[in-house]
Design a protein around this motif. Structure first.
Motif, PDB file in Angstrom:
ATOM      1  N   ARG A 196       0.641   4.730   0.594  1.00 55.01           N
ATOM      2  CA  ARG A 196       0.646   4.965   1.835  1.00 55.01           C
ATOM      3  C   ARG A 196       0.707   4.669   2.732  1.00 55.01           C
ATOM      4  O   ARG A 196       1.677   5.514   4.032  1.00 55.01           O
ATOM      5  N   THR A 197       0.940   3.828   3.261  1.00 52.88           N
ATOM      6  CA  THR A 197       1.516   2.786   4.474  1.00 52.88           C
ATOM      7  C   THR A 197       2.682   2.348   4.455  1.00 52.88           C
ATOM      8  O   THR A 197       3.479   2.433   5.161  1.00 52.88           O
ATOM      9  N   ASN A 211       0.750  -1.278  -0.396  1.00 52.66           N
ATOM     10  CA  ASN A 211       0.004  -0.078   0.525  1.00 52.66           C
ATOM     11  C   ASN A 211       0.963   1.314  -0.089  1.00 52.66           C
ATOM     12  O   ASN A 211       1.599   1.364   0.986  1.00 52.66           O
TER      13      ASN A 211
END
Length: 527
Positions: free
Chosen positions: A504-505, A502
Protein backbone atom coordinates in the motif's frame (compact mmCIF):
# COMPACT_ATOMS: atom_id res chain seq x y z
CA UNK A 1 49.14 -30.04 -6.27
CA UNK A 2 50.11 -33.35 -4.73
CA UNK A 3 47.63 -34.71 -2.16
CA UNK A 4 48.92 -37.03 0.54
CA UNK A 5 47.32 -40.40 1.26
CA UNK A 6 46.81 -39.31 4.89
CA UNK A 7 44.78 -36.27 3.79
CA UNK A 8 42.61 -38.40 1.52
CA UNK A 9 42.07 -40.91 4.31
CA UNK A 10 41.02 -38.18 6.75
CA UNK A 11 38.76 -36.62 4.12
CA UNK A 12 37.10 -40.00 3.49
CA UNK A 13 36.53 -40.59 7.21
CA UNK A 14 35.09 -37.11 7.72
CA UNK A 15 32.77 -37.50 4.72
CA UNK A 16 31.68 -40.93 5.91
CA UNK A 17 30.76 -39.58 9.36
CA UNK A 18 28.78 -36.72 7.85
CA UNK A 19 27.09 -39.14 5.44
CA UNK A 20 26.20 -41.51 8.25
CA UNK A 21 24.51 -38.71 10.16
CA UNK A 22 22.18 -37.84 7.31
CA UNK A 23 18.58 -39.03 7.69
CA UNK A 24 18.28 -42.64 6.60
CA UNK A 25 22.00 -43.34 6.81
CA UNK A 26 22.60 -44.81 10.23
CA UNK A 27 21.61 -43.74 13.73
CA UNK A 28 21.96 -40.11 14.84
CA UNK A 29 24.50 -39.30 17.52
CA UNK A 30 23.29 -40.02 21.06
CA UNK A 31 21.71 -37.15 23.00
CA UNK A 32 23.90 -35.00 25.17
CA UNK A 33 24.23 -36.54 28.67
CA UNK A 34 22.52 -33.53 30.24
CA UNK A 35 19.67 -33.76 27.75
CA UNK A 36 19.32 -37.42 28.65
CA UNK A 37 18.95 -36.37 32.28
CA UNK A 38 16.23 -33.90 31.32
CA UNK A 39 14.39 -36.60 29.38
CA UNK A 40 14.65 -39.07 32.24
CA UNK A 41 13.35 -36.59 34.82
CA UNK A 42 10.50 -35.47 32.56
CA UNK A 43 9.50 -39.08 31.89
CA UNK A 44 10.10 -40.86 35.19
CA UNK A 45 9.08 -38.08 37.57
CA UNK A 46 6.56 -36.07 35.58
CA UNK A 47 4.32 -33.77 37.63
CA UNK A 48 2.08 -32.82 34.71
CA UNK A 49 -1.00 -34.88 35.55
CA UNK A 50 -0.99 -33.76 39.16
CA UNK A 51 -0.50 -30.12 38.21
CA UNK A 52 -3.27 -30.36 35.62
CA UNK A 53 -5.71 -31.79 38.14
CA UNK A 54 -4.96 -29.10 40.71
CA UNK A 55 -5.17 -26.25 38.20
CA UNK A 56 -7.97 -27.38 35.86
CA UNK A 57 -10.19 -29.49 38.10
CA UNK A 58 -9.80 -27.85 41.51
CA UNK A 59 -9.18 -24.17 40.66
CA UNK A 60 -10.79 -24.18 37.23
CA UNK A 61 -10.93 -21.32 34.71
CA UNK A 62 -8.97 -18.15 35.37
CA UNK A 63 -10.88 -15.16 34.06
CA UNK A 64 -9.11 -11.93 34.93
CA UNK A 65 -10.75 -10.26 37.91
CA UNK A 66 -12.22 -13.45 39.36
CA UNK A 67 -11.34 -15.12 42.68
CA UNK A 68 -10.13 -18.16 40.69
CA UNK A 69 -7.47 -16.04 38.99
CA UNK A 70 -6.03 -14.92 42.32
CA UNK A 71 -6.33 -18.46 43.66
CA UNK A 72 -4.25 -19.67 40.70
CA UNK A 73 -1.63 -16.95 41.27
CA UNK A 74 -1.24 -18.03 44.89
CA UNK A 75 -1.20 -21.73 43.96
CA UNK A 76 1.64 -21.19 41.49
CA UNK A 77 3.72 -19.27 44.05
CA UNK A 78 3.22 -22.06 46.60
CA UNK A 79 4.09 -24.73 44.03
CA UNK A 80 7.30 -23.00 42.97
CA UNK A 81 8.26 -22.43 46.60
CA UNK A 82 7.81 -26.15 47.31
CA UNK A 83 10.35 -26.83 44.54
CA UNK A 84 12.86 -24.41 46.06
CA UNK A 85 12.22 -21.73 43.41
CA UNK A 86 11.69 -18.11 44.43
CA UNK A 87 8.31 -16.85 43.23
CA UNK A 88 6.12 -13.79 43.68
CA UNK A 89 2.93 -12.17 42.48
CA UNK A 90 3.52 -8.76 40.89
CA UNK A 91 0.53 -6.45 40.68
CA UNK A 92 0.34 -4.70 37.32
CA UNK A 93 -3.15 -3.21 37.49
CA UNK A 94 -6.78 -3.56 38.56
CA UNK A 95 -9.74 -5.21 36.88
CA UNK A 96 -13.48 -5.38 37.23
CA UNK A 97 -14.02 -8.11 39.82
CA UNK A 98 -16.70 -10.67 39.02
CA UNK A 99 -17.55 -14.16 40.23
CA UNK A 100 -19.51 -16.70 38.20
CA UNK A 101 -22.26 -18.69 39.88
CA UNK A 102 -24.61 -21.38 38.58
CA UNK A 103 -26.58 -21.17 35.35
CA UNK A 104 -29.90 -22.99 34.97
CA UNK A 105 -31.62 -22.63 31.61
CA UNK A 106 -34.76 -24.65 30.86
CA UNK A 107 -37.32 -24.88 28.09
CA UNK A 108 -40.71 -24.99 29.83
CA UNK A 109 -43.11 -24.68 26.88
CA UNK A 110 -44.26 -26.28 24.59
CA UNK A 111 -42.35 -29.07 26.34
CA UNK A 112 -39.88 -29.37 29.17
CA UNK A 113 -36.15 -29.77 28.52
CA UNK A 114 -33.05 -28.60 30.37
CA UNK A 115 -30.94 -26.62 27.92
CA UNK A 116 -27.15 -26.65 27.67
CA UNK A 117 -25.87 -23.13 28.13
CA UNK A 118 -24.36 -20.59 30.49
CA UNK A 119 -24.16 -16.89 31.16
CA UNK A 120 -21.35 -15.00 29.47
CA UNK A 121 -18.44 -13.59 31.44
CA UNK A 122 -19.27 -10.43 33.41
CA UNK A 123 -22.99 -10.97 32.77
CA UNK A 124 -25.42 -9.61 35.35
CA UNK A 125 -27.22 -12.35 37.25
CA UNK A 126 -30.93 -12.68 37.93
CA UNK A 127 -30.67 -11.52 41.57
CA UNK A 128 -31.52 -14.90 43.07
CA UNK A 129 -34.71 -15.25 41.03
CA UNK A 130 -35.78 -17.53 38.20
CA UNK A 131 -37.00 -15.44 35.27
CA UNK A 132 -39.54 -16.92 32.88
CA UNK A 133 -40.36 -15.40 29.53
CA UNK A 134 -41.39 -15.91 25.94
CA UNK A 135 -38.64 -16.25 23.35
CA UNK A 136 -38.58 -14.06 20.22
CA UNK A 137 -36.18 -13.84 17.30
CA UNK A 138 -34.53 -10.60 16.25
CA UNK A 139 -36.73 -9.88 13.21
CA UNK A 140 -35.73 -8.89 9.70
CA UNK A 141 -37.11 -5.36 9.35
CA UNK A 142 -36.77 -2.67 6.74
CA UNK A 143 -34.49 -0.21 8.49
CA UNK A 144 -33.35 1.26 11.79
CA UNK A 145 -36.59 3.20 12.27
CA UNK A 146 -38.55 -0.01 11.98
CA UNK A 147 -36.40 -1.51 14.73
CA UNK A 148 -37.06 1.52 16.93
CA UNK A 149 -40.79 0.88 16.51
CA UNK A 150 -40.35 -2.84 17.27
CA UNK A 151 -38.27 -2.41 20.43
CA UNK A 152 -41.16 -1.97 22.93
CA UNK A 153 -42.46 -5.44 21.99
CA UNK A 154 -39.46 -7.16 23.63
CA UNK A 155 -40.45 -6.14 27.15
CA UNK A 156 -40.31 -9.21 29.41
CA UNK A 157 -39.07 -11.48 26.60
CA UNK A 158 -35.83 -13.28 25.81
CA UNK A 159 -34.42 -12.22 22.44
CA UNK A 160 -32.48 -14.58 20.17
CA UNK A 161 -29.79 -12.48 18.49
CA UNK A 162 -27.67 -15.14 16.73
CA UNK A 163 -28.22 -16.85 13.40
CA UNK A 164 -29.58 -20.37 13.59
CA UNK A 165 -26.89 -22.53 12.01
CA UNK A 166 -28.17 -24.88 9.28
CA UNK A 167 -26.05 -27.77 10.55
CA UNK A 168 -24.33 -28.77 13.76
CA UNK A 169 -21.94 -31.04 11.92
CA UNK A 170 -18.46 -29.65 11.29
CA UNK A 171 -17.31 -29.51 7.69
CA UNK A 172 -14.84 -32.38 8.08
CA UNK A 173 -17.78 -34.64 9.00
CA UNK A 174 -19.68 -33.57 5.87
CA UNK A 175 -16.61 -34.13 3.72
CA UNK A 176 -16.26 -37.67 5.00
CA UNK A 177 -19.85 -38.83 4.55
CA UNK A 178 -21.85 -36.47 2.31
CA UNK A 179 -22.08 -36.50 -1.45
CA UNK A 180 -20.25 -33.62 -3.07
CA UNK A 181 -23.58 -32.24 -4.30
CA UNK A 182 -25.08 -32.34 -0.80
CA UNK A 183 -22.02 -30.73 0.79
CA UNK A 184 -21.90 -27.96 -1.82
CA UNK A 185 -25.63 -27.35 -1.39
CA UNK A 186 -25.26 -27.00 2.40
CA UNK A 187 -22.34 -24.61 2.06
CA UNK A 188 -24.18 -22.44 -0.44
CA UNK A 189 -27.24 -22.30 1.81
CA UNK A 190 -25.10 -21.45 4.83
CA UNK A 191 -23.30 -18.68 2.97
CA UNK A 192 -26.59 -17.16 1.85
CA UNK A 193 -28.03 -17.44 5.34
CA UNK A 194 -24.95 -15.87 6.91
CA UNK A 195 -25.07 -12.98 4.45
CA UNK A 196 -28.76 -12.45 5.10
CA UNK A 197 -28.30 -12.47 8.88
CA UNK A 198 -25.46 -9.96 8.65
CA UNK A 199 -27.75 -7.75 6.59
CA UNK A 200 -30.48 -8.12 9.20
CA UNK A 201 -28.26 -6.93 12.03
CA UNK A 202 -26.79 -4.17 9.87
CA UNK A 203 -30.27 -2.78 9.23
CA UNK A 204 -30.71 -2.19 12.96
CA UNK A 205 -28.23 0.64 12.54
CA UNK A 206 -26.39 -0.51 15.67
CA UNK A 207 -23.25 -2.37 16.61
CA UNK A 208 -23.72 -5.69 18.37
CA UNK A 209 -22.90 -4.08 21.71
CA UNK A 210 -25.31 -1.20 21.19
CA UNK A 211 -28.05 -3.56 20.01
CA UNK A 212 -27.77 -5.57 23.22
CA UNK A 213 -27.89 -2.41 25.29
CA UNK A 214 -30.91 -1.14 23.36
CA UNK A 215 -32.75 -4.42 24.00
CA UNK A 216 -31.85 -4.11 27.68
CA UNK A 217 -33.15 -0.54 27.79
CA UNK A 218 -36.38 -1.68 26.11
CA UNK A 219 -37.04 -4.09 28.97
CA UNK A 220 -36.00 -7.44 27.48
CA UNK A 221 -35.76 -10.23 30.05
CA UNK A 222 -32.43 -11.36 28.62
CA UNK A 223 -30.22 -11.75 25.55
CA UNK A 224 -29.71 -15.24 24.09
CA UNK A 225 -26.73 -15.98 21.82
CA UNK A 226 -25.19 -19.00 20.12
CA UNK A 227 -21.52 -18.52 19.25
CA UNK A 228 -20.88 -21.88 17.57
CA UNK A 229 -17.24 -22.88 17.21
CA UNK A 230 -17.66 -25.16 14.13
CA UNK A 231 -17.18 -28.36 16.13
CA UNK A 232 -19.57 -30.89 17.66
CA UNK A 233 -21.05 -29.34 20.81
CA UNK A 234 -18.52 -26.51 21.03
CA UNK A 235 -19.44 -22.86 21.57
CA UNK A 236 -17.13 -19.95 22.26
CA UNK A 237 -17.84 -18.15 25.53
CA UNK A 238 -16.78 -14.52 25.70
CA UNK A 239 -18.04 -11.49 27.63
CA UNK A 240 -21.47 -9.90 27.99
CA UNK A 241 -22.40 -6.43 26.80
CA UNK A 242 -25.42 -6.01 29.07
CA UNK A 243 -25.24 -4.30 32.45
CA UNK A 244 -28.62 -5.16 34.01
CA UNK A 245 -30.11 -8.23 32.32
CA UNK A 246 -28.45 -11.62 31.79
CA UNK A 247 -26.76 -12.57 28.54
CA UNK A 248 -26.70 -16.33 28.03
CA UNK A 249 -25.18 -18.55 25.37
CA UNK A 250 -26.96 -21.79 24.42
CA UNK A 251 -25.37 -24.72 22.57
CA UNK A 252 -26.12 -24.98 18.87
CA UNK A 253 -28.31 -28.05 19.34
CA UNK A 254 -30.54 -26.41 21.94
CA UNK A 255 -30.44 -22.95 20.39
CA UNK A 256 -31.68 -24.45 17.15
CA UNK A 257 -34.54 -26.15 18.98
CA UNK A 258 -35.69 -22.93 20.63
CA UNK A 259 -35.19 -20.92 17.44
CA UNK A 260 -37.31 -23.31 15.35
CA UNK A 261 -40.07 -23.30 17.95
CA UNK A 262 -40.18 -19.52 17.78
CA UNK A 263 -39.87 -19.45 13.99
CA UNK A 264 -42.77 -21.85 13.50
CA UNK A 265 -45.02 -20.01 15.94
CA UNK A 266 -44.95 -22.55 18.82
CA UNK A 267 -44.48 -19.76 21.38
CA UNK A 268 -41.55 -21.23 23.32
CA UNK A 269 -40.90 -20.10 26.87
CA UNK A 270 -37.71 -20.54 28.85
CA UNK A 271 -36.79 -20.05 32.46
CA UNK A 272 -33.38 -18.67 33.40
CA UNK A 273 -31.56 -18.43 36.70
CA UNK A 274 -28.01 -17.15 36.63
CA UNK A 275 -25.97 -16.22 39.66
CA UNK A 276 -23.00 -13.88 39.64
CA UNK A 277 -21.40 -11.37 41.97
CA UNK A 278 -19.77 -8.05 41.23
CA UNK A 279 -16.57 -7.62 43.25
CA UNK A 280 -15.62 -4.04 42.47
CA UNK A 281 -12.01 -3.21 41.61
CA UNK A 282 -9.65 -6.11 42.33
CA UNK A 283 -5.86 -6.24 41.88
CA UNK A 284 -4.48 -8.04 38.82
CA UNK A 285 -1.20 -9.95 39.00
CA UNK A 286 1.52 -11.65 37.03
CA UNK A 287 3.19 -14.60 38.74
CA UNK A 288 6.98 -14.52 38.29
CA UNK A 289 9.46 -17.19 39.41
CA UNK A 290 13.25 -17.08 39.31
CA UNK A 291 16.33 -19.29 39.39
CA UNK A 292 19.09 -16.78 40.10
CA UNK A 293 22.50 -16.99 38.44
CA UNK A 294 25.71 -16.15 40.23
CA UNK A 295 27.68 -16.01 36.95
CA UNK A 296 25.63 -13.53 34.89
CA UNK A 297 22.84 -12.60 37.30
CA UNK A 298 21.74 -9.58 35.28
CA UNK A 299 21.27 -11.45 32.00
CA UNK A 300 18.01 -13.33 31.59
CA UNK A 301 16.46 -16.28 29.83
CA UNK A 302 12.68 -16.35 30.15
CA UNK A 303 9.90 -18.91 29.94
CA UNK A 304 6.49 -17.47 29.17
CA UNK A 305 2.82 -18.47 29.15
CA UNK A 306 -0.36 -16.61 29.94
CA UNK A 307 -2.13 -17.75 33.08
CA UNK A 308 -5.58 -16.30 32.53
CA UNK A 309 -8.33 -17.86 30.44
CA UNK A 310 -11.89 -17.38 29.37
CA UNK A 311 -14.24 -19.24 31.67
CA UNK A 312 -16.57 -21.29 29.51
CA UNK A 313 -14.81 -24.45 30.71
CA UNK A 314 -11.50 -25.06 32.54
CA UNK A 315 -8.99 -23.12 30.44
CA UNK A 316 -7.10 -26.39 29.94
CA UNK A 317 -5.49 -25.86 26.53
CA UNK A 318 -5.74 -22.07 26.51
CA UNK A 319 -3.47 -21.70 28.17
CA UNK A 320 -3.28 -24.27 30.93
CA UNK A 321 -1.04 -26.57 28.90
CA UNK A 322 1.38 -23.73 28.14
CA UNK A 323 1.41 -22.91 31.84
CA UNK A 324 2.18 -26.51 32.79
CA UNK A 325 4.88 -26.75 30.13
CA UNK A 326 6.72 -23.82 31.69
CA UNK A 327 6.17 -24.96 35.29
CA UNK A 328 7.44 -28.45 34.55
CA UNK A 329 10.45 -27.09 32.65
CA UNK A 330 11.28 -24.83 35.60
CA UNK A 331 10.96 -27.73 38.05
CA UNK A 332 13.31 -29.87 35.94
CA UNK A 333 15.85 -27.06 35.51
CA UNK A 334 15.89 -26.28 39.23
CA UNK A 335 16.56 -29.93 40.02
CA UNK A 336 19.20 -30.57 37.33
CA UNK A 337 20.61 -27.11 36.63
CA UNK A 338 20.34 -25.16 39.90
CA UNK A 339 23.25 -22.82 39.09
CA UNK A 340 22.54 -21.47 35.59
CA UNK A 341 24.98 -19.23 33.72
CA UNK A 342 22.19 -16.68 33.31
CA UNK A 343 19.20 -15.95 35.53
CA UNK A 344 16.14 -17.95 34.51
CA UNK A 345 12.74 -16.26 34.85
CA UNK A 346 9.26 -17.51 34.11
CA UNK A 347 6.32 -15.19 33.57
CA UNK A 348 2.72 -16.38 34.02
CA UNK A 349 0.83 -13.43 32.57
CA UNK A 350 -2.55 -12.01 33.48
CA UNK A 351 -5.20 -10.68 31.08
CA UNK A 352 -3.60 -11.94 27.89
CA UNK A 353 -7.09 -12.60 26.61
CA UNK A 354 -8.03 -8.92 26.78
CA UNK A 355 -4.94 -7.69 24.94
CA UNK A 356 -1.62 -9.05 26.34
CA UNK A 357 -2.03 -6.69 29.27
CA UNK A 358 0.04 -8.53 31.87
CA UNK A 359 3.06 -9.05 29.64
CA UNK A 360 2.85 -5.54 28.19
CA UNK A 361 2.85 -4.18 31.73
CA UNK A 362 5.88 -6.34 32.61
CA UNK A 363 7.79 -5.00 29.60
CA UNK A 364 6.93 -1.47 30.65
CA UNK A 365 7.75 -2.05 34.34
CA UNK A 366 11.00 -4.02 33.88
CA UNK A 367 13.16 -2.33 31.21
CA UNK A 368 16.27 -3.69 32.93
CA UNK A 369 15.15 -7.25 32.18
CA UNK A 370 14.00 -6.54 28.64
CA UNK A 371 17.31 -4.81 27.90
CA UNK A 372 19.32 -7.83 29.06
CA UNK A 373 17.08 -10.60 27.76
CA UNK A 374 19.00 -13.39 26.06
CA UNK A 375 15.81 -15.08 24.81
CA UNK A 376 12.20 -15.73 25.73
CA UNK A 377 10.21 -18.86 24.84
CA UNK A 378 6.40 -18.64 24.88
CA UNK A 379 3.83 -21.41 24.35
CA UNK A 380 0.16 -20.68 23.87
CA UNK A 381 -1.75 -22.56 21.21
CA UNK A 382 -3.01 -25.75 22.67
CA UNK A 383 -1.89 -29.13 23.87
CA UNK A 384 -0.01 -30.20 20.72
CA UNK A 385 3.66 -30.86 20.16
CA UNK A 386 5.86 -27.91 19.19
CA UNK A 387 6.12 -27.98 15.39
CA UNK A 388 7.19 -24.48 14.37
CA UNK A 389 9.59 -21.75 15.52
CA UNK A 390 9.92 -18.46 13.67
CA UNK A 391 12.83 -16.07 13.99
CA UNK A 392 10.37 -13.18 14.60
CA UNK A 393 12.27 -10.90 12.23
CA UNK A 394 15.61 -11.04 14.08
CA UNK A 395 18.21 -11.23 11.33
CA UNK A 396 20.66 -13.59 13.03
CA UNK A 397 18.17 -15.71 14.95
CA UNK A 398 18.86 -18.68 12.66
CA UNK A 399 22.38 -18.91 14.07
CA UNK A 400 21.63 -19.18 17.77
CA UNK A 401 18.22 -20.86 17.54
CA UNK A 402 19.74 -23.42 15.18
CA UNK A 403 22.57 -24.19 17.60
CA UNK A 404 20.21 -24.50 20.55
CA UNK A 405 17.81 -26.73 18.64
CA UNK A 406 20.66 -29.05 17.71
CA UNK A 407 20.64 -30.36 21.28
CA UNK A 408 16.90 -31.12 21.31
CA UNK A 409 16.33 -34.90 21.07
CA UNK A 410 16.11 -35.89 17.40
CA UNK A 411 12.52 -37.25 17.44
CA UNK A 412 11.30 -33.91 18.79
CA UNK A 413 13.63 -31.72 16.75
CA UNK A 414 12.72 -33.38 13.46
CA UNK A 415 9.08 -32.35 13.90
CA UNK A 416 9.96 -28.66 14.27
CA UNK A 417 9.96 -26.49 11.17
CA UNK A 418 11.85 -23.23 11.40
CA UNK A 419 11.33 -19.99 9.53
CA UNK A 420 14.22 -17.50 9.55
CA UNK A 421 14.30 -14.63 9.91
CA UNK A 422 10.51 -14.65 9.77
CA UNK A 423 8.34 -11.65 10.54
CA UNK A 424 7.88 -9.99 13.93
CA UNK A 425 4.64 -10.95 15.61
CA UNK A 426 2.50 -7.94 16.40
CA UNK A 427 0.07 -9.80 18.65
CA UNK A 428 -1.50 -13.18 19.19
CA UNK A 429 0.33 -14.02 22.40
CA UNK A 430 2.71 -12.63 24.96
CA UNK A 431 5.97 -13.07 23.06
CA UNK A 432 4.78 -10.14 20.91
CA UNK A 433 4.99 -7.78 23.90
CA UNK A 434 8.74 -8.41 24.05
CA UNK A 435 9.29 -8.47 20.28
CA UNK A 436 7.78 -4.98 20.06
CA UNK A 437 10.43 -3.82 22.54
CA UNK A 438 13.18 -5.32 20.36
CA UNK A 439 13.88 -8.30 22.62
CA UNK A 440 14.43 -11.77 21.11
CA UNK A 441 11.22 -13.58 22.02
CA UNK A 442 9.93 -16.67 20.26
CA UNK A 443 6.69 -18.62 20.00
CA UNK A 444 6.85 -22.39 20.40
CA UNK A 445 3.93 -23.05 18.05
CA UNK A 446 2.08 -26.32 18.38
CA UNK A 447 0.16 -28.61 16.07
CA UNK A 448 -3.57 -28.26 16.01
CA UNK A 449 -5.60 -31.05 17.60
CA UNK A 450 -8.50 -28.99 16.12
CA UNK A 451 -7.71 -26.34 18.71
CA UNK A 452 -9.53 -23.53 16.91
CA UNK A 453 -12.81 -25.43 16.73
CA UNK A 454 -12.89 -27.44 19.93
CA UNK A 455 -10.95 -25.83 22.75
CA UNK A 456 -9.89 -22.26 21.90
CA UNK A 457 -12.17 -20.12 24.15
CA UNK A 458 -14.88 -22.80 24.19
CA UNK A 459 -17.11 -24.64 26.62
CA UNK A 460 -15.09 -27.81 25.85
CA UNK A 461 -11.64 -26.67 26.98
CA UNK A 462 -11.31 -29.26 29.75
CA UNK A 463 -8.78 -31.66 31.29
CA UNK A 464 -9.77 -34.55 29.03
CA UNK A 465 -8.54 -32.64 25.94
CA UNK A 466 -4.95 -32.54 27.21
CA UNK A 467 -2.48 -34.83 25.40
CA UNK A 468 0.08 -35.33 28.13
CA UNK A 469 2.70 -36.98 25.91
CA UNK A 470 2.77 -33.82 23.80
CA UNK A 471 2.94 -31.51 26.83
CA UNK A 472 5.78 -33.63 28.23
CA UNK A 473 7.62 -33.31 24.92
CA UNK A 474 7.15 -29.53 25.03
CA UNK A 475 8.53 -29.33 28.57
CA UNK A 476 11.64 -31.20 27.40
CA UNK A 477 12.08 -28.96 24.36
CA UNK A 478 11.67 -25.85 26.52
CA UNK A 479 14.10 -27.05 29.18
CA UNK A 480 16.76 -27.84 26.56
CA UNK A 481 16.36 -24.49 24.79
CA UNK A 482 16.55 -22.59 28.09
CA UNK A 483 19.65 -24.54 29.16
CA UNK A 484 21.36 -23.87 25.83
CA UNK A 485 20.44 -20.17 25.93
CA UNK A 486 21.90 -19.91 29.43
CA UNK A 487 25.11 -21.71 28.49
CA UNK A 488 25.73 -19.82 25.25
CA UNK A 489 28.89 -17.72 25.76
CA UNK A 490 27.65 -15.10 23.29
CA UNK A 491 24.80 -12.66 23.78
CA UNK A 492 22.08 -12.98 21.19
CA UNK A 493 21.97 -10.51 18.33
CA UNK A 494 19.03 -8.11 18.22
CA UNK A 495 19.68 -6.94 14.69
CA UNK A 496 16.41 -6.67 12.83
CA UNK A 497 15.81 -7.80 9.27
CA UNK A 498 14.52 -5.40 6.63
CA UNK A 499 10.84 -6.22 6.41
CA UNK A 500 9.09 -6.80 3.07
CA UNK A 501 7.61 -3.82 1.28
CA UNK A 502 4.14 -2.77 2.26
CA UNK A 503 2.22 -2.91 -1.06
CA UNK A 504 0.00 0.00 0.00
CA UNK A 505 2.82 2.40 0.83
CA UNK A 506 5.73 1.03 -1.16
CA UNK A 507 7.83 1.35 1.99
CA UNK A 508 9.47 -1.43 4.03
CA UNK A 509 7.19 -2.89 6.67
CA UNK A 510 7.39 -1.35 10.11
CA UNK A 511 8.43 -3.16 13.25
CA UNK A 512 5.47 -3.58 15.64
CA UNK A 513 5.00 -0.62 17.95
CA UNK A 514 4.95 -0.96 21.72
CA UNK A 515 1.34 -0.96 22.93
CA UNK A 516 0.38 0.40 26.32
CA UNK A 517 -1.34 -2.10 28.64
CA UNK A 518 -4.87 -1.62 29.92
CA UNK A 519 -4.39 -1.35 33.68
CA UNK A 520 -8.00 -0.72 34.77
CA UNK A 521 -10.03 -3.19 32.78
CA UNK A 522 -13.79 -2.76 32.87
CA UNK A 523 -13.51 0.01 35.46
CA UNK A 524 -14.24 3.72 35.20
CA UNK A 525 -11.18 6.00 35.04
CA UNK A 526 -9.85 7.18 38.37
CA UNK A 527 -10.98 10.67 39.22
Amino acid sequence: MKISKLFLTLLFIQGSVAFAQRPGFGPPPPPDPFVQMIMKEATDNSQLEKLAHELFDVIGPRLVGTPQMKQANDWAVAKYTSWGIEARNEQWGEWRGWERGISHIDLISPRVRSLEGMQLAWSPGTNGKTITGEVVILPDLADSMAYVSWMPSVKGKFVLVSMNQPTGRPDYNWEEFATKESFDKMKAARTAQTTAWAGRTRKTGMTVKNLHLALEKAGAAGIVTCNWSAGFGANKIFGANTTKIPTIDISLEDYGLVYRLAEFGDNPKISVRTESKEKGAVPAFNTVAEIKSTVKPDEYVMLSAHFDSWDGASGATDNGTGTLTMMEAMRILKKLYPNPKRTILVGHWGSEEQGLNGSRAFVQDHPEIVKNLQALFNQDNGTGRVVNISGQGFLNSYEYIGRWLSKVPAPMRQQIETNFPGSPGGGGSDFASFVAAGAPAFSLSSNSWLYGSYTWHTNRDTYDKVVFDDVRSNAIVTAVLVWMACEDPAKTSREKSVLPLNPRTGQPGAWPAITQPERRGGLPPKQ
